[in-house]
Design a protein around this motif. Structure first.
Motif, PDB file in Angstrom:
ATOM      1  N   UNK A   1       0.880  -1.164   0.000  1.00 54.46           N
ATOM      2  CA  UNK A   1       0.000   0.000   0.000  1.00 54.46           C
ATOM      3  C   UNK A   1       0.917   1.212   0.000  1.00 54.46           C
ATOM      4  N   UNK A   2       0.752   2.071  -0.995  1.00 54.82           N
ATOM      5  CA  UNK A   2       1.585   3.260  -1.108  1.00 54.82           C
ATOM      6  C   UNK A   2       0.715   4.483  -0.850  1.00 54.82           C
ATOM      7  N   UNK A   3       1.058   5.234   0.194  1.00 54.78           N
ATOM      8  CA  UNK A   3       0.359   6.481   0.513  1.00 54.78           C
ATOM      9  C   UNK A   3       1.022   7.607  -0.261  1.00 54.78           C
ATOM     10  N   UNK A   4       0.175   8.510  -0.774  1.00 50.13           N
ATOM     11  CA  UNK A   4       0.690   9.617  -1.578  1.00 50.13           C
ATOM     12  C   UNK A   4       0.059  10.913  -1.099  1.00 50.13           C
ATOM     13  N   UNK A   5       0.913  11.905  -0.868  1.00 50.80           N
ATOM     14  CA  UNK A   5       0.451  13.259  -0.571  1.00 50.80           C
ATOM     15  C   UNK A   5       0.865  14.150  -1.734  1.00 50.80           C
ATOM     16  N   UNK A   6      -0.073  14.965  -2.195  1.00 49.89           N
ATOM     17  CA  UNK A   6       0.204  15.870  -3.299  1.00 49.89           C
ATOM     18  C   UNK A   6       0.670  17.231  -2.793  1.00 49.89           C
ATOM     19  N   UNK A   7       1.363  17.943  -3.657  1.00 44.90           N
ATOM     20  CA  UNK A   7       1.732  19.321  -3.369  1.00 44.90           C
ATOM     21  C   UNK A   7       0.448  20.133  -3.240  1.00 44.90           C
TER      22      UNK A   7
ATOM     23  N   UNK B   1       7.697   3.134  -7.334  1.00 43.90           N
ATOM     24  CA  UNK B   1       7.559   4.327  -6.492  1.00 43.90           C
ATOM     25  C   UNK B   1       8.433   5.457  -7.020  1.00 43.90           C
ATOM     26  N   UNK B   2       9.676   5.178  -7.328  1.00 43.60           N
ATOM     27  CA  UNK B   2      10.612   6.225  -7.742  1.00 43.60           C
ATOM     28  C   UNK B   2      10.228   6.807  -9.096  1.00 43.60           C
ATOM     29  N   UNK B   3       9.955   5.951 -10.072  1.00 42.33           N
ATOM     30  CA  UNK B   3       9.718   6.421 -11.443  1.00 42.33           C
ATOM     31  C   UNK B   3       8.308   6.951 -11.663  1.00 42.33           C
ATOM     32  N   UNK B   4       7.317   6.319 -11.036  1.00 44.69           N
ATOM     33  CA  UNK B   4       5.928   6.692 -11.307  1.00 44.69           C
ATOM     34  C   UNK B   4       5.331   7.660 -10.298  1.00 44.69           C
ATOM     35  N   UNK B   5       5.947   7.772  -9.136  1.00 41.94           N
ATOM     36  CA  UNK B   5       5.379   8.629  -8.094  1.00 41.94           C
ATOM     37  C   UNK B   5       6.341   9.737  -7.667  1.00 41.94           C
ATOM     38  N   UNK B   6       7.470   9.360  -7.111  1.00 37.96           N
ATOM     39  CA  UNK B   6       8.404  10.360  -6.586  1.00 37.96           C
ATOM     40  C   UNK B   6       8.899  11.319  -7.664  1.00 37.96           C
ATOM     41  N   UNK B   7       8.998  10.869  -8.896  1.00 38.17           N
ATOM     42  CA  UNK B   7       9.491  11.715  -9.989  1.00 38.17           C
ATOM     43  C   UNK B   7       8.436  12.682 -10.518  1.00 38.17           C
ATOM     44  N   UNK B   8       7.180  12.521 -10.084  1.00 39.76           N
ATOM     45  CA  UNK B   8       6.096  13.383 -10.555  1.00 39.76           C
ATOM     46  C   UNK B   8       6.096  14.668  -9.730  1.00 39.76           C
ATOM     47  N   UNK B   9       6.178  15.832 -10.379  1.00 40.10           N
ATOM     48  CA  UNK B   9       6.246  17.099  -9.636  1.00 40.10           C
ATOM     49  C   UNK B   9       5.057  17.349  -8.699  1.00 40.10           C
ATOM     50  N   UNK B  10       3.876  16.805  -9.016  1.00 42.93           N
ATOM     51  CA  UNK B  10       2.702  17.001  -8.167  1.00 42.93           C
ATOM     52  C   UNK B  10       2.799  16.255  -6.837  1.00 42.93           C
ATOM     53  N   UNK B  11       3.687  15.283  -6.736  1.00 42.37           N
ATOM     54  CA  UNK B  11       3.785  14.444  -5.536  1.00 42.37           C
ATOM     55  C   UNK B  11       4.725  15.085  -4.516  1.00 42.37           C
TER      56      UNK B  11
END
Length: 163
Positions: free
Chosen positions: A77-83, A131-141
């Motif tokens: 389960x990956x939690x994501x907070x947006x900018x 996580x790194x390529x699809x989430x952390x690399x996205x500026x909105x994350x």
């Protein structure tokens, strides 16, 4: 009278609950078997199941797939907070998450995190890359947090319906 959530209209009676309990346990039951187990005529059962679908109570029937057998034994389960500046793009981000390989479910949340994503992958390296390529690399994350799933227990249909 208030409108039920998600467009679901009308009460679910005892017979409907029996139908739902059986279908949640075994979604491919033939109508005649379902009717027999509930104790109603096949035509009545068919009408009730159609009504439950039309009202949105039954949204679909799904296969419970063994992900390990498909070469995806590692679940997380990956939690994501947006900018804060990304709030106007929440709908687009939700669609993006749903399009990613390995994603099983996407949850839009209230609280500290904006999204929770259930993923299944082949190994720790694939999870890291996800996580790194699809989430952390996205500026909105703004932030991600990954929790491994050791085991998953699905409650019985009776437990879900009696809540």
């Amino acid at each position: 009278m208030t409108t039920p959530p998600n467009g679901v209209h009308g009460a679910v009676d005892t017979v409907d609950r029996k139908i739902l309990t059986l279908l949640m346990a075994e979604g491919r039951l033939p109508n005649n078997v379902l009717a027999s187990r509930v104790g109603i005529a096949a035509s009545t059962c068919l009408t009730r199941v159609r009504n439950l679908r039309q009202r949105g109570v039954i949204r679909g029937v799904h296969a419970d797939v063994n992900l390990e057998a498909l070469g995806r034994p590692l679940e997380a389960m990956v939690s994501i907070s947006l900018q804060a500046s990304s709030r106007s793009r929440i709908a687009q981000f939700r669609e993006y998450l749903g399009s990613l390989p390995g994603v099983l479910d996407v949850y839009f949340l209230a609280g500290r995190n904006d999204f929770m994503v259930h993923v299944a992958v082949a190994d720790p390296g694939t999870l890291r890359d996800f996580v790194v390529e699809n989430l952390s690399a996205v500026p909105d994350v703004a932030m991600t947090e990954t929790n491994l799933i050791f085991d998953h227990v699905r409650p019985t249909a009776e437990h879900v319906l009696d809540a």
